[in-house]
Design a protein around this motif. Structure first.
Motif, mmCIF file in Angstrom:
data_model
loop_
_atom_site.group_PDB
_atom_site.id
_atom_site.type_symbol
_atom_site.label_atom_id
_atom_site.label_comp_id
_atom_site.label_asym_id
_atom_site.label_seq_id
_atom_site.Cartn_x
_atom_site.Cartn_y
_atom_site.Cartn_z
ATOM 1 N N TYR A 1 26.807 -24.667 19.759
ATOM 2 C CA TYR A 1 27.230 -24.078 18.486
ATOM 3 C C TYR A 1 27.822 -22.704 18.781
ATOM 4 O O TYR A 1 27.293 -21.956 19.612
ATOM 5 C CB TYR A 1 26.041 -23.962 17.530
ATOM 6 N N TYR B 1 30.011 -18.902 17.553
ATOM 7 C CA TYR B 1 30.339 -17.854 16.581
ATOM 8 C C TYR B 1 31.521 -17.080 17.167
ATOM 9 O O TYR B 1 31.444 -16.589 18.290
ATOM 10 C CB TYR B 1 29.141 -16.932 16.376
ATOM 11 N N GLN C 1 24.736 -20.268 12.764
ATOM 12 C CA GLN C 1 23.438 -20.626 13.335
ATOM 13 C C GLN C 1 22.612 -21.482 12.388
ATOM 14 O O GLN C 1 21.739 -22.239 12.845
ATOM 15 C CB GLN C 1 22.663 -19.390 13.777
ATOM 16 N N CYS D 1 23.087 -24.973 13.303
ATOM 17 C CA CYS D 1 22.359 -25.230 14.550
ATOM 18 C C CYS D 1 20.904 -25.593 14.254
ATOM 19 O O CYS D 1 20.371 -26.592 14.769
ATOM 20 C CB CYS D 1 22.445 -24.008 15.449
ATOM 21 N N TYR D 2 20.234 -24.813 13.420
ATOM 22 C CA TYR D 2 18.835 -25.074 13.086
ATOM 23 C C TYR D 2 18.687 -26.387 12.315
ATOM 24 O O TYR D 2 17.745 -27.163 12.545
ATOM 25 C CB TYR D 2 18.266 -23.935 12.245
ATOM 26 N N TYR E 1 23.177 -21.934 21.222
ATOM 27 C CA TYR E 1 23.936 -21.166 20.228
ATOM 28 C C TYR E 1 24.596 -19.998 20.951
ATOM 29 O O TYR E 1 23.914 -19.096 21.441
ATOM 30 C CB TYR E 1 23.018 -20.681 19.116
ATOM 31 N N THR F 1 26.999 -16.865 20.568
ATOM 32 C CA THR F 1 27.560 -15.971 19.561
ATOM 33 C C THR F 1 28.264 -14.789 20.213
ATOM 34 O O THR F 1 27.786 -14.241 21.217
ATOM 35 C CB THR F 1 26.471 -15.448 18.605
ATOM 36 N N ILE G 1 21.390 -11.479 17.203
ATOM 37 C CA ILE G 1 21.335 -12.795 16.589
ATOM 38 C C ILE G 1 21.588 -12.704 15.089
ATOM 39 O O ILE G 1 22.105 -13.636 14.474
ATOM 40 C CB ILE G 1 19.973 -13.475 16.876
ATOM 41 N N ALA H 1 14.200 -19.623 17.052
ATOM 42 C CA ALA H 1 14.955 -20.160 18.182
ATOM 43 C C ALA H 1 14.045 -20.445 19.380
ATOM 44 O O ALA H 1 14.151 -21.508 20.021
ATOM 45 C CB ALA H 1 16.062 -19.188 18.576
ATOM 46 N N VAL I 1 19.928 -19.111 23.140
ATOM 47 C CA VAL I 1 20.809 -18.182 22.425
ATOM 48 C C VAL I 1 21.465 -17.253 23.429
ATOM 49 O O VAL I 1 20.778 -16.538 24.172
ATOM 50 C CB VAL I 1 20.037 -17.360 21.374
#
Length: 441
Positions: free
Chosen positions: A181, A183, A195, A198-199, A218, A220, A225, A239, A246
Motif C-alpha cells: 500500500y 502514499y 492506510q 491497508c488495515y 505500507y 508512505t 505514520i 500496525a 511500515v
C-alpha cells in the motif's frame, strides 16, 4: 424572463444552465451575484446556504460532472464494507434547485476583471467568487501505473470511482505473496485513507483465513505514520499488533505490471531506489489543483494552491474571492469534515463582503479522519491547525471503537447527504460544546 439554456458539448447536447435569463450564444456574457466554481462538498454546501438565505437565481455553480460523490465511502467500498453505488447521486439532485448550474469547467480565472471563462467560451462576471475546485488525481505521474490499473486485476486504488470495485476484487482473489500500500509524495485529500484501506484489507484477510499467506507493507512518503502524535501512537500499535510493515519516507515512483514489480525511492536518499515484487498493489496517485488555478499566478502559490488567509479563507490579494476545501493552501488536513468546518465561515464572510461588512469568524483548522482499522473498528481522529486533538466526545478517541465505526459507516453519510449538502451542517463544533459542557477539551 427566466428560461433554460441548452449548450452543446463535443458528443451530445446537455442542459447546462437552469433558469438563466440570457441567450445561449457562445462566448456570451453572464452576470451573477455569486459564482461558485466546483460542485463538490464545499461548493454545494455553500451554494445551498446562499439559496436558503437569498432565494433563487443569485448563485451560479460551474461544475462539469454528472455525478456527485461522497468520497469518504470509497475506502469502505474498496474493502467490501459498503457498495460503490451508495457513494454517489446525480449532480442535478444534489445541487440546490434555486442555483443556476452551468455544466462546464473553468478555463480561465481573471480576478482583475471579476470574471471566469469556461471551456465552452462563456464569460461569467461576479460580485463574489468561491473557488472550490478540489484536487485532481494524477495517476499518469507515476510511469506504468495507469497501464497497471487499466489492464491488471491485482492493482487497485480507492481514490477513483473507476478503480474502487477493482480494489475489492483484488483483495478477494489474493492468495499469497506481498501486498503493498502506498502514499504519494504530494498533498492528498483524505490523508488517512491510504492506510485505512491497508488495515481494512488486513482484517479481511484474517477473516478469510489468508493472513498467514500475506506479507503486508505500507510505504508512505511522509516522515510519520500520522500527523497528530496521539493518533500516530495508536496507529503504530495497530500496525505492530497486526504485523504490518511500515516504511516511512518511501515513495512509489514506477510500476512494471507485466512483471508485478513496484519501484520505490528513499526520499531521504533520493539516489536510492529499490524494486519489490508484489502479488497485489494498492496505489495512491500524486494530486494537484486543476491547471487553470495552478497556472494562475494572481491566485495560486508556487505549488498551485489558492492562497487564502487560513482564518478567514479570504484570498490574500482579492477580497471578493474565497476558497474552500482541498484546493486552498490553508494548512489543514484535506477532508470532508474540514469542509464542514469551513463552509459556514466562508458563507458568512462572502455575505459580509456583499454587504460591505467586516469579517467576523475564524476557521480553527478543524479536520476529522475516521481511521477505520477493520470491520467494526475505528479510531476517530479530530484535530486543529496545531495538530492538537479537538475531539467531539468527552472520552478518549485514540483507540479502536465500534461506536465510532458506526458513526463513520452510517451516521456521517446521512449527515452529508441530508444536512451538509442542504446547507444545514457546519461540523460538530456545537455538539462538542454541549458534550463538553462548554469547556475546552
Amino acid at each position: 424572463m427566466f428560461k433554460t439554456i441548452v449548450i452543446g458539448s463535443s458528443n451530445k447536447i446537455n442542459v447546462v444552465i437552469r433558469q438563466f435569463s440570457i441567450t445561449s450564444a457562445r462566448n456570451a456574457q453572464h452576470q451573477s451575484k455569486i459564482v461558485i466554481v466546483g460542485g463538490g462538498s464545499g461548493g454545494c454546501s455553500v451554494a445551498a446556504k446562499f439559496v436558503n438565505a437569498l432565494g433563487k437565481n443569485n448563485v451560479t455553480i460551474i461544475e462539469p460532472a454528472n455525478k456527485h460523490y461522497y468520497q469518504p465511502l470509497f475506502t469502505l467500498a474498496g474493502g467490501g464494507l459498503k457498495k460503490l453505488s451508495q457513494s454517489h447521486k446525480d449532480m442535478s439532485d444534489v445541487l440546490p434547485k434555486g442555483a443556476q448550474w452551468v455544466q462546464d469547467s473553468v478555463a480561465e480565472f481573471d480576478p482583475k476583471n471579476n470574471t471566469v471563462t469556461t471551456k465552452l467560451g462563456d464569460v461569467f462576471k461576479y460580485e463574489v467568487l468561491l473557488i472550490a475546485v478540489g484536487l485532481q488525481l494524477r495517476y499518469d505521474d507515476i510511469p506504468g501505473l495507469v497501464n497497471a490499473l487499466d489492464n491488471y486485476d491485482n492493482v487497485g486504488s480507492i481514490y477513483s470511482p473507476k478503480y474502487v470495485e477493482q480494489t475489492y476484487r483484488a483483495i478477494q482473489t489474493f492468495e499469497k505473496g506481498n501486498i503493498i500500500y502506498t502514499y504519494p509524495n504530494s498533498p492528498v485529500k483524505c490523508p488517512g485513507a491510504p492506510q485505512k484501506i491497508c488495515y481494512i484489507h488486513e482484517n479481511f484477510l484474517r477473516k478469510m483465513g489468508k493472513r498467514n499467506n500475506a506479507n503486508v507493507t505500507y510505504n508512505t512518503s511522509l516522515p510519520v505514520i500520522f500527523g497528530v502524535k496521539v493518533y500516530a501512537d495508536a496507529l503504530w500499535k495497530v500496525a505492530k499488533s497486526r504485523n504490518i510493515n511500515v516504511n516511512l519516507r518511501t515513495c512509489l515512483v514506477e510500476v512494471h505490471p507485466e512483471k508485478n514489480e513496484a519501484v520505490f525511492q528513499n526520499l531521504d536518499k533520493p539516489e536510492q531506489k529499490f524494486t519489490v515484487e508484489y502479488s497485489m498493489l494498492h496505489a495512491v496517485p500524486p494530486m494537484g489543483t486543476p491547471t487553470p488555478l495552478k497556472t494562475n499566478k494572481d491566485l495560486a502559490n508556487d505549488m498551485g494552491f489558492l492562497t487564502v488567509d487560513k482564518s478567514t479563507l479570504q484570498h490574500t490579494r482579492y477580497p471578493n474571492i474565497f476558497g474552500i476545501g482541498d484546493c486552498t493552501d490553508s494548512p489543514n488536513s484535506k477532508t470532508a469534515a474540514a469542509v464542514a468546518g469551513q463552509c459556514n465561515v466562508v458563507f458568512k464572510h462572502m455575505r459580509a463582503v456583499l454587504d460591505g461588512k467586516p469579517l467576523s469568524l475564524a476557521y480553527d483548522g478543524y479536520a476529522s479522519c475516521p481511521l477505520v482499522t477493520g470491520a467494526g473498528k475505528c479510531i476517530l481522529a479530530e484535530f486543529d491547525y496545531n495538530l492538537q486533538p479537538l475531539e467531539t466526545f468527552p472520552i478518549r478517541q485514540d483507540r479502536e471503537m465500534y461506536i465510532m465505526y458506526l458513526f463513520k459507516k452510517e451516521l456521517m453519510p446521512f449527515l452529508y447527504w441530508n444536512l451538509m449538502m442542504r446547507g444545514y451542517w457546519n461540523g460538530p463544533a456545537i455538539v462538542r460544546k454541549l458534550l463538553h459542557l462548554g469547556m475546552k477539551n
